[in-house]
Design a protein around this motif. Structure first.
Motif, PDB file in Angstrom:
ATOM      1  N   ALA A  29      11.299   8.672  10.352  1.00 55.40           N
ATOM      2  CA  ALA A  29      10.398   8.150  11.610  1.00 55.40           C
ATOM      3  C   ALA A  29       9.176   6.988  11.708  1.00 55.40           C
ATOM      4  CB  ALA A  29       8.927   9.235  11.120  1.00 55.40           C
ATOM      5  N   LEU A  30       8.670   6.765  12.209  1.00 57.60           N
ATOM      6  CA  LEU A  30       8.632   5.286  12.431  1.00 57.60           C
ATOM      7  C   LEU A  30       7.196   6.215  12.685  1.00 57.60           C
ATOM      8  CD1 LEU A  30       8.672   2.210  13.971  1.00 57.60           C
ATOM      9  CD2 LEU A  30       8.135   2.840  15.919  1.00 57.60           C
ATOM     10  N   ASN A  31       6.141   5.298  11.657  1.00 55.07           N
ATOM     11  CA  ASN A  31       4.904   5.586  11.407  1.00 55.07           C
ATOM     12  C   ASN A  31       3.905   4.981  11.922  1.00 55.07           C
ATOM     13  OD1 ASN A  31       5.122   8.123   9.876  1.00 55.07           O
ATOM     14  ND2 ASN A  31       6.620   7.520   8.936  1.00 55.07           N
ATOM     15  N   MET A  91      10.533  -1.247   6.974  1.00 55.01           N
ATOM     16  CA  MET A  91      10.900  -0.667   6.262  1.00 55.01           C
ATOM     17  C   MET A  91      10.474  -0.035   4.522  1.00 55.01           C
ATOM     18  SD  MET A  91      14.397   0.644   6.830  1.00 55.01           S
ATOM     19  CE  MET A  91      14.262   1.966   6.271  1.00 55.01           C
ATOM     20  N   GLY A  92       9.921   1.141   5.333  1.00 51.12           N
ATOM     21  CA  GLY A  92       9.274   1.820   3.737  1.00 51.12           C
ATOM     22  C   GLY A  92      10.439   1.615   2.240  1.00 51.12           C
ATOM     23  N   PHE A  93       9.294   1.991   0.976  1.00 48.26           N
ATOM     24  CA  PHE A  93      10.408   2.138   0.216  1.00 48.26           C
ATOM     25  C   PHE A  93       9.452   3.770  -0.262  1.00 48.26           C
ATOM     26  CE2 PHE A  93      11.915  -1.207  -2.340  1.00 48.26           C
ATOM     27  CZ  PHE A  93      12.659  -1.861  -0.924  1.00 48.26           C
ATOM     28  N   LYS A  94      10.068   4.648  -0.798  1.00 46.18           N
ATOM     29  CA  LYS A  94      10.002   5.648  -1.795  1.00 46.18           C
ATOM     30  C   LYS A  94       9.212   4.755  -2.404  1.00 46.18           C
ATOM     31  CE  LYS A  94      14.095   8.911  -0.939  1.00 46.18           C
ATOM     32  NZ  LYS A  94      14.649   9.545  -1.078  1.00 46.18           N
ATOM     33  N   VAL A  95       7.911   6.061  -2.778  1.00 48.55           N
ATOM     34  CA  VAL A  95       7.213   5.519  -3.950  1.00 48.55           C
ATOM     35  C   VAL A  95       7.935   5.179  -5.561  1.00 48.55           C
ATOM     36  CG1 VAL A  95       5.036   5.256  -3.501  1.00 48.55           C
ATOM     37  CG2 VAL A  95       6.182   7.426  -5.194  1.00 48.55           C
ATOM     38  N   GLU A  96       8.729   6.239  -6.001  1.00 50.34           N
ATOM     39  CA  GLU A  96       9.898   6.061  -7.036  1.00 50.34           C
ATOM     40  C   GLU A  96      11.188   5.178  -7.085  1.00 50.34           C
ATOM     41  OE1 GLU A  96      13.036   9.521  -5.018  1.00 50.34           O
ATOM     42  OE2 GLU A  96      11.326   9.948  -5.493  1.00 50.34           O
ATOM     43  N   TRP A  97      10.994   4.864  -6.351  1.00 58.00           N
ATOM     44  CA  TRP A  97      12.019   3.390  -6.042  1.00 58.00           C
ATOM     45  C   TRP A  97      11.510   2.350  -6.224  1.00 58.00           C
ATOM     46  CZ3 TRP A  97      14.473   3.505  -0.398  1.00 58.00           C
ATOM     47  CH2 TRP A  97      14.712   4.648   0.338  1.00 58.00           C
ATOM     48  N   ILE A 134       0.757  -1.597  -0.236  1.00 59.63           N
ATOM     49  CA  ILE A 134       0.108  -0.048  -0.224  1.00 59.63           C
ATOM     50  C   ILE A 134       0.918   1.296  -0.097  1.00 59.63           C
ATOM     51  CG2 ILE A 134      -2.190  -1.066   0.948  1.00 59.63           C
ATOM     52  CD1 ILE A 134      -1.217   0.233   3.435  1.00 59.63           C
ATOM     53  N   SER A 135       0.880   1.994  -0.262  1.00 56.27           N
ATOM     54  CA  SER A 135       1.359   3.683  -0.157  1.00 56.27           C
ATOM     55  C   SER A 135       0.685   4.719   0.973  1.00 56.27           C
ATOM     56  CB  SER A 135       0.560   4.278  -1.616  1.00 56.27           C
ATOM     57  OG  SER A 135       1.039   5.519  -1.424  1.00 56.27           O
ATOM     58  N   ILE A 136       1.249   4.528   1.936  1.00 54.88           N
ATOM     59  CA  ILE A 136       1.379   5.581   3.039  1.00 54.88           C
ATOM     60  C   ILE A 136       2.341   6.956   2.686  1.00 54.88           C
ATOM     61  CG2 ILE A 136       0.107   4.235   4.371  1.00 54.88           C
ATOM     62  CD1 ILE A 136       3.195   4.655   5.683  1.00 54.88           C
ATOM     63  N   ASN A 137       1.586   8.219   3.426  1.00 55.02           N
ATOM     64  CA  ASN A 137       2.307   8.793   3.857  1.00 55.02           C
ATOM     65  C   ASN A 137       3.215   8.930   4.739  1.00 55.02           C
ATOM     66  OD1 ASN A 137       0.319  10.262   0.903  1.00 55.02           O
ATOM     67  ND2 ASN A 137       2.078  11.218   0.804  1.00 55.02           N
ATOM     68  N   CYS A 138       4.675   9.692   5.056  1.00 59.55           N
ATOM     69  CA  CYS A 138       5.283   9.781   6.280  1.00 59.55           C
ATOM     70  C   CYS A 138       4.711  10.772   7.368  1.00 59.55           C
ATOM     71  CB  CYS A 138       6.868   9.950   6.055  1.00 59.55           C
ATOM     72  SG  CYS A 138       7.268  10.449   7.718  1.00 59.55           S
ATOM     73  N   PHE A 139       3.914  10.358   8.467  1.00 59.70           N
ATOM     74  CA  PHE A 139       3.659  11.904   9.068  1.00 59.70           C
ATOM     75  C   PHE A 139       4.368  12.700   9.332  1.00 59.70           C
ATOM     76  CE2 PHE A 139       0.561   8.232  11.373  1.00 59.70           C
ATOM     77  CZ  PHE A 139      -0.407   9.010  10.407  1.00 59.70           C
ATOM     78  N   GLU A 140       5.706  12.478   9.031  1.00 58.21           N
ATOM     79  CA  GLU A 140       7.144  13.925   9.761  1.00 58.21           C
ATOM     80  C   GLU A 140       6.822  14.115   8.355  1.00 58.21           C
ATOM     81  OE1 GLU A 140       9.443  15.978  11.703  1.00 58.21           O
ATOM     82  OE2 GLU A 140       8.125  14.149  12.530  1.00 58.21           O
ATOM     83  N   HIS A 195       3.587  -0.840  11.647  1.00 60.12           N
ATOM     84  CA  HIS A 195       4.415   0.819  11.428  1.00 60.12           C
ATOM     85  C   HIS A 195       5.115   0.476  10.388  1.00 60.12           C
ATOM     86  CE1 HIS A 195       3.173   0.441  15.570  1.00 60.12           C
ATOM     87  NE2 HIS A 195       3.197   1.450  15.962  1.00 60.12           N
ATOM     88  N   VAL A 196       5.339   1.119   9.422  1.00 63.59           N
ATOM     89  CA  VAL A 196       6.723   1.755   8.374  1.00 63.59           C
ATOM     90  C   VAL A 196       8.039   2.526   8.909  1.00 63.59           C
ATOM     91  CG1 VAL A 196       6.193   3.338   7.696  1.00 63.59           C
ATOM     92  CG2 VAL A 196       6.944   1.841   5.925  1.00 63.59           C
ATOM     93  N   ILE A 197       8.638   2.443   8.884  1.00 61.34           N
ATOM     94  CA  ILE A 197       9.950   3.426   8.785  1.00 61.34           C
ATOM     95  C   ILE A 197      10.045   4.037   6.989  1.00 61.34           C
ATOM     96  CG2 ILE A 197      13.043   3.862   9.511  1.00 61.34           C
ATOM     97  CD1 ILE A 197      12.051   1.192  10.917  1.00 61.34           C
TER      98      ILE A 197
END
Length: 96
Positions: free
Chosen positions: A53-55, A81-87, A26-32, A45-47
């Motif tokens: 940031a821990l989201n 570990m989150g991936f930037k969607v551009e990756w 899924i795609s989420i936006n970092c809160f920070e 949770h995702v880093i």
């Protein structure tokens, strides 16, 4: 360990990449920093790779006709570990 008496399994980048390739991300936006991230949809949770940031990941549940936002869902576990969607490259279309 993510805080005093807070232990969660870490789910590394290989698991995140596999979820992206299999259409289970899924795609989420970092809160920070608001970076758009791709992450396995069954994580709690995702880093963020940008700001570290821990989201929490909130789940939309419409099963009873009402939207319930919850980060506590029985099948969701661990920190990924989150991936930037551009990756994601060509796999971006598989991210929901």
């Amino acid at each position: 360990k993510f805080g005093p008496s807070v232990f969660m399994p870490f789910r590394g980048r290989d698991e995140t990449w596999e979820a992206i390739q299999q259409g289970k991300a899924i795609s989420i936006n970092c809160f920070e920093c608001t970076m758009e991230l791709a992450v396995a949809r069954d994580c709690r949770h995702v880093i963020c790779p940008e700001c570290q940031a821990l989201n929490p990941i909130f789940i939309n549940d419409y099963s009873n006709g009402m939207e319930i936002l919850s980060s506590r869902h029985s099948i969701h576990f661990g920190v990924a570990m989150g991936f930037k969607v551009e990756w994601c490259g060509a796999h971006y279309d598989l991210v929901q």
